[in-house]
Design a protein around this motif. Structure first.
Motif, short mmCIF file in Angstrom:
data_model
loop_
_atom_site.label_atom_id
_atom_site.label_comp_id
_atom_site.label_asym_id
_atom_site.label_seq_id
_atom_site.Cartn_x
_atom_site.Cartn_y
_atom_site.Cartn_z
N ARG A 58 0.86 -1.19 0.00
CA ARG A 58 0.00 0.00 0.00
C ARG A 58 0.89 1.23 0.00
N PRO A 59 0.42 2.33 -0.58
CA PRO A 59 1.23 3.56 -0.52
C PRO A 59 1.62 3.95 0.90
N LYS A 60 0.72 3.73 1.86
CA LYS A 60 1.02 4.11 3.24
C LYS A 60 2.17 3.29 3.82
N ASP A 61 2.43 2.12 3.26
CA ASP A 61 3.50 1.27 3.77
C ASP A 61 4.88 1.86 3.53
N ILE A 62 4.97 2.91 2.71
CA ILE A 62 6.24 3.63 2.57
C ILE A 62 6.70 4.15 3.92
N GLU A 92 4.54 12.42 13.90
CA GLU A 92 3.59 13.52 13.97
C GLU A 92 3.19 14.04 12.59
N MET A 93 4.14 14.04 11.65
CA MET A 93 3.86 14.59 10.33
C MET A 93 3.10 13.63 9.42
N TYR A 94 3.46 12.34 9.47
CA TYR A 94 2.98 11.42 8.44
C TYR A 94 1.84 10.50 8.87
N THR A 95 1.76 10.13 10.14
CA THR A 95 0.69 9.20 10.52
C THR A 95 -0.71 9.77 10.33
N PRO A 96 -0.93 11.11 10.44
CA PRO A 96 -2.29 11.61 10.22
C PRO A 96 -2.69 11.71 8.74
N LEU A 97 -1.75 11.52 7.82
CA LEU A 97 -2.06 11.72 6.40
C LEU A 97 -3.04 10.67 5.89
N CYS A 98 -3.87 11.06 4.93
CA CYS A 98 -4.85 10.15 4.35
C CYS A 98 -4.18 9.29 3.27
N ASN A 99 -4.91 8.27 2.81
CA ASN A 99 -4.37 7.37 1.79
C ASN A 99 -4.04 8.11 0.50
N GLY A 100 -4.85 9.12 0.16
CA GLY A 100 -4.60 9.88 -1.06
C GLY A 100 -3.27 10.62 -1.02
N GLY A 114 1.36 -3.58 9.97
CA GLY A 114 2.55 -3.17 10.70
C GLY A 114 2.27 -2.01 11.63
N SER A 115 3.09 -1.86 12.65
CA SER A 115 2.91 -0.80 13.64
C SER A 115 3.49 0.51 13.13
N PHE A 116 2.71 1.60 13.30
CA PHE A 116 3.18 2.94 12.91
C PHE A 116 3.63 3.73 14.13
N ASP A 117 3.81 3.05 15.26
CA ASP A 117 4.31 3.69 16.47
C ASP A 117 5.84 3.73 16.44
N ILE A 118 6.42 4.51 17.35
CA ILE A 118 7.88 4.59 17.41
C ILE A 118 8.48 3.23 17.70
N PHE A 119 7.84 2.45 18.55
CA PHE A 119 8.29 1.10 18.83
C PHE A 119 7.20 0.13 18.38
N GLY A 120 7.57 -0.88 17.63
CA GLY A 120 6.57 -1.84 17.19
C GLY A 120 7.08 -2.73 16.07
N ASP A 121 6.29 -3.75 15.76
CA ASP A 121 6.61 -4.69 14.69
C ASP A 121 6.13 -4.11 13.37
N ARG A 122 7.05 -3.85 12.45
CA ARG A 122 6.68 -3.25 11.16
C ARG A 122 6.07 -4.29 10.21
#
Length: 380
Positions: free
Chosen positions: A107-111, A145-153, A234-242
């Motif tokens: 998915r694009p978000k997986d970048i 803070e910058m990227y996790t709120p972004l939409c799929n578009g 995958g986790s989008f937190d600072i710590f987590g399994d990607r």
């Protein structure tokens, strides 16, 4: 074009650069203290606060040569020096590895997960140096803070911007060729098997609904691949399994890595003529370099014996041969910026050139053939 692409491009290319340099430092048996200093100095420079403030400002991507200049300087932010051919190879490996990762993102978000894999590895490089680790953690927080709120578009725009940036780059890499994920012409092979993107279903079923929303018929078809249900997200937190392995170190298993210009790229490059007309983005590129380079506090080698050269080829002879055979169109030693009508821009350019020259001449007694790499703009 997305205006938030540059930080992700920089972080991911920087992560790939560190993977490659770490592998080469080990392969050349560089003493552990010197190797650690190189990695620490480069990461310190990468995550310099002033530098990142400029990097994270919303802005469009600039030319490949402008970005290459930044990485030339980053690679020489410590006591290590690279010959022009080795720097070319380093940049080729960096860019093709990240291009492969962008293409294969489910998915694009997986970048963003790929970026976090690179950040996780960078943190591991400096885990024993708290001061540098703090710099990396601060950038990590900025990314979240910058990227996790972004939409799929928005992520789709970022992905398309990256693919446009990489679209003419078809360097063959031995690891990719051996793993059969790259063709002999330098183009990547997209798989028709494996898990589907998270949030989607395995293709092969057409469902037809009535006007009231009730399913009336189902039709199955051959999807042409061997797909499986999606893995967990995958986790989008600072710590987590990607979850995804894209963006992890593909050099962890030691094996030789070679790069070759594909025939298609050579042919197209030979027919590319330098445009003598003023570049409308010249001033913007110049300003980008002036701002970014202003934040790059490059370490200055002291005693002549402290510096050393790293060769990304098996032998010095191979490195010399690669340098001689490299097409002129792919030499990034000089950055052409048409800014002759802008006196203020020329003043900024002179300042940048002065910084480069100063960095390149810190060790006048050193005779290494790689020491002159930082004089990148002396042909202007």
């Amino acid at each position: 074009m997305s205006s938030r692409t540059l930080p992700l491009l920089f972080i991911n290319l920087g992560g790939e650069m560190l993977y490659i340099l770490d592998q080469r430092l080990r392969a050349q048996n560089i003493p552990a203290d010197k190797a650690k200093k190189v990695m620490n100095d480069i990461i310190t420079t990468m995550f310099n606060k002033k530098f990142l403030e400029e990097l994270f400002k919303p802005q469009e991507l600039y030319s490949k040569k402008a970005l290459r200049t930044v990485f030339d300087r980053l690679a020489h932010a410590s006591i290590m020096r690279l010959n022009q051919a080795s720097m070319d190879k380093l940049y080729d490996l960096m860019t093709m590895a990240f291009k492969y990762q962008v293409l294969l993102c489910p998915r694009p978000k997986d970048i963003l997960l790929v970026s976090f894999n690179h950040m996780d590895a960078i943190k591991d490089f400096v885990k024993d140096t708290p001061s540098i680790l703090g710099q990396v953690d601060e950038t990590y927080q900025q990314l979240v803070e910058m990227y996790t709120p972004l939409c799929n578009g928005e992520f789709q725009l970022i992905r398309q911007t990256l693919l446009i940036f990489f679209q003419d780059m078809h360097i063959r890499v031995s690891i990719f060729l051996k793993d059969k994920v790259q063709n002999s012409n330098g183009r990547f092979v997209l798989p028709t098997s494996g898990p589907v993107p998270h949030g989607t279903q395995v293709p092969g079923l057409i469902r037809i609904f009535s006007c009231t929303g009730e399913e009336v018929t189902r039709q199955r078809f051959n999807n042409g691949g061997n797909y499986a249900s999606a893995l967990r997200e995958g986790s989008f937190d600072i710590f987590g399994d990607r979850v995804t392995k894209l963006g992890t170190n593909m050099y962890s298993v030691s094996r030789p890595v070679e790069t070759h210009m594909s025939g298609t790229s050579k042919t197209s490059a030979q027919h590319t003529k330098v445009n003598a007309a003023p570049n409308p983005l010249a001033k913007e590129e110049l300003n980008l370099l002036a701002r970014l380079m202003g934040g790059l506090d490059v370490q200055k080698p002291g005693h002549k014996d402290t510096g050393f050269r790293v060769n990304l080829f098996a032998t010095d002879e191979e490195e010399e041969e690669a340098l001689m055979s490299r097409p002129d169109e792919f030499s990034y030693g000089v950055i052409n910026i048409q800014a002759t009508k802008d006196q203020q821009a020329n003043a900024e350019l002179t300042k940048i050139m002065g910084e480069f020259t100063e960095s390149g001449n810190q060790s006048p007694t050193a005779s290494s053939k790689g020491d002159d790499l930082l004089a990148m703009m002396d042909g202007l």
